[in-house]
Design a protein around this motif. Sequence first.
Motif, mmCIF file in Angstrom:
data_model
loop_
_atom_site.group_PDB
_atom_site.id
_atom_site.type_symbol
_atom_site.label_atom_id
_atom_site.label_comp_id
_atom_site.label_asym_id
_atom_site.label_seq_id
_atom_site.Cartn_x
_atom_site.Cartn_y
_atom_site.Cartn_z
ATOM 1 N N PRO A 179 0.980 -1.463 -0.176
ATOM 2 C CA PRO A 179 -0.069 0.213 0.518
ATOM 3 C C PRO A 179 0.770 0.739 0.249
ATOM 4 O O PRO A 179 1.518 1.139 0.799
ATOM 5 C CB PRO A 179 -0.732 0.202 1.366
ATOM 6 C CG PRO A 179 -0.164 -0.819 1.988
ATOM 7 C CD PRO A 179 0.397 -1.608 1.537
ATOM 8 N N SER A 191 -4.139 3.539 -0.136
ATOM 9 C CA SER A 191 -4.413 3.507 1.114
ATOM 10 C C SER A 191 -4.438 4.239 2.568
ATOM 11 O O SER A 191 -3.096 4.034 2.561
ATOM 12 C CB SER A 191 -3.500 1.948 1.241
ATOM 13 O OG SER A 191 -5.027 1.152 2.039
ATOM 14 N N TRP A 204 -7.195 10.760 2.950
ATOM 15 C CA TRP A 204 -7.135 10.956 1.735
ATOM 16 C C TRP A 204 -7.515 11.884 0.883
ATOM 17 O O TRP A 204 -7.172 13.124 0.092
ATOM 18 C CB TRP A 204 -8.169 9.798 0.150
ATOM 19 C CG TRP A 204 -8.061 9.918 -0.627
ATOM 20 C CD1 TRP A 204 -9.627 10.125 -1.383
ATOM 21 C CD2 TRP A 204 -7.201 9.426 -1.537
ATOM 22 N NE1 TRP A 204 -8.771 9.865 -2.937
ATOM 23 C CE2 TRP A 204 -8.039 9.735 -3.183
ATOM 24 C CE3 TRP A 204 -6.123 8.841 -1.323
ATOM 25 C CZ2 TRP A 204 -7.050 9.657 -4.138
ATOM 26 C CZ3 TRP A 204 -5.369 9.048 -2.677
ATOM 27 C CH2 TRP A 204 -5.739 8.739 -3.673
ATOM 28 N N GLY A 212 -6.515 3.255 -7.701
ATOM 29 C CA GLY A 212 -7.325 3.377 -6.975
ATOM 30 C C GLY A 212 -7.007 5.131 -6.340
ATOM 31 O O GLY A 212 -6.690 5.748 -7.358
ATOM 32 N N PRO A 213 -7.786 4.723 -5.118
ATOM 33 C CA PRO A 213 -8.209 3.796 -4.159
ATOM 34 C C PRO A 213 -9.425 3.784 -3.750
ATOM 35 O O PRO A 213 -10.474 4.532 -5.507
ATOM 36 C CB PRO A 213 -8.036 4.884 -2.559
ATOM 37 C CG PRO A 213 -7.757 6.161 -3.120
ATOM 38 C CD PRO A 213 -7.635 6.288 -4.457
ATOM 39 N N ASN A 214 -9.932 2.271 -4.105
ATOM 40 C CA ASN A 214 -11.078 2.299 -3.836
ATOM 41 C C ASN A 214 -12.687 2.691 -2.426
ATOM 42 O O ASN A 214 -11.685 3.698 -2.069
ATOM 43 C CB ASN A 214 -11.941 0.996 -3.745
ATOM 44 C CG ASN A 214 -11.244 -0.016 -5.862
ATOM 45 O OD1 ASN A 214 -10.905 0.706 -6.019
ATOM 46 N ND2 ASN A 214 -11.013 -1.138 -5.081
ATOM 47 N N ARG A 227 -9.859 2.697 0.239
ATOM 48 C CA ARG A 227 -9.454 0.962 0.923
ATOM 49 C C ARG A 227 -8.531 1.069 -0.730
ATOM 50 O O ARG A 227 -8.553 1.528 -1.893
ATOM 51 C CB ARG A 227 -10.719 0.128 0.129
ATOM 52 C CG ARG A 227 -11.811 0.499 1.612
ATOM 53 C CD ARG A 227 -12.642 -0.211 0.906
ATOM 54 N NE ARG A 227 -12.713 -1.374 0.853
ATOM 55 C CZ ARG A 227 -12.618 -2.887 0.956
ATOM 56 N NH1 ARG A 227 -13.439 -2.583 2.644
ATOM 57 N NH2 ARG A 227 -12.718 -3.894 0.059
ATOM 58 N N MET A 228 -7.307 0.353 -0.409
ATOM 59 C CA MET A 228 -6.378 -0.220 -1.619
ATOM 60 C C MET A 228 -6.909 -0.940 -2.589
ATOM 61 O O MET A 228 -8.016 -1.527 -2.931
ATOM 62 C CB MET A 228 -5.350 -0.519 -0.960
ATOM 63 C CG MET A 228 -4.812 -1.327 -1.933
ATOM 64 S SD MET A 228 -2.497 -1.255 -1.081
ATOM 65 C CE MET A 228 -3.368 -3.448 -1.562
#
Length: 398
Positions: A88, A122, A128, A149-151, A164-165
């Motif tokens: 990550p 991540s 973020w 990403g990130p998701n 989320r990674m």
Amino acid sequence: MLSSKHILLIIGGGIAAYKSLELIRRLRERGATVTPVLTRAGSEFVTPLSVSALAGVEVHSDLFDLTKEAEMGHIQLSRSADLLVVAPGTADLMAKMAQGRADDLASTLLLATDTPVLIAPSMNVRMWDHPATQRNVAALKGDGASFVGPNEGDMACGEYGPGRMAEPMEIVAAIDAALGNGPLKGKRILVTSGPTHEPIDPVRYIANRSSGAQGTAIGAALARLGAEVVFVTGPADVAPPEGVEVVKVQSAAQMLDAVTAALPVDAGVFAAAVADWRVASESNSKIKKKNGQLPVLEFAENPDILAQVSQMKEGRPGLVVGFAAETDDVIANATAKRARKGCDWIVANDVSPETGIMGGTENDVMLISQGGAEDWPRMSKAAVAERLAQKIADVLAG
């Protein structure tokens, strides 16, 4: 395939480090050599032994290893790889990269390389979204780093949102694309996404609840597989994917014009939730209330973009994929829609309010084709996109 490719994998200190173990396994399955670098914080989440066992080679972690440094080992590590992958990519590690710091092995490698870098961020959603992180991301992109990403989803900390990674197979696809090895390299694919807004007057319009999240995920997944993506989007809540040609529209008529202009393409994925109707005569000024009288709106049918493309006599894409958002008799209605429109596949889902799918982060779809209905398990929209993109690749590459 990644045969003969050398990946330098830098594992940062976040809970998503456990996914790096699966990533190593998936990369080695595809023939890649993986050299792991584990940060001090990363070793709090995964052990050097587990990383080494999966990679089949020694784990590197110490900048001041005298034996290796006598031969400038950190320089050799950074120069011998085809791609540096940070997964990550924590907020701290990305901040070091953006600032050009080199106070440990990972940051030194990243500063000492001229090899392409792929980052899988991540972190907590607020980290973020913080302006400092976004400045660092912008700086890294300006320096040539690419991102996967990130998701969006539930966090280990209990919060929800982007951070989320990306899943291991999403990262594998991004690695393929970064190395120019994607199965869709040389293919041009059209993706439509989001809702359309059909104006009533200058301040009002007809729309629907589509966020554009699924279309964006599909566009990103296809791009990661190497496709040249033309992304035609209505006014969606979700930002369009990076690395694609974005065409923004408002109405169904504008979307049809943009789709027509994008042809020819090898495949078309029509994920947009296009309004079926528009007001026949849009008012040029705001419609005023008049003593409680209700306005009378006359409707007209919008162009059927999916049907027009599917039924083209010349220049039809080799694969046309439509979407069917249903609330009742999903399979029957989607199967009838595929036959009526003339497309090759229909991705059907139940968008009844209780499913939480419309505007949510997950999807529960069935792929309707000439061979019948293929039921997929409920999964994230990113995972649906990856699966659909791979199936498209199987058809176009075959």
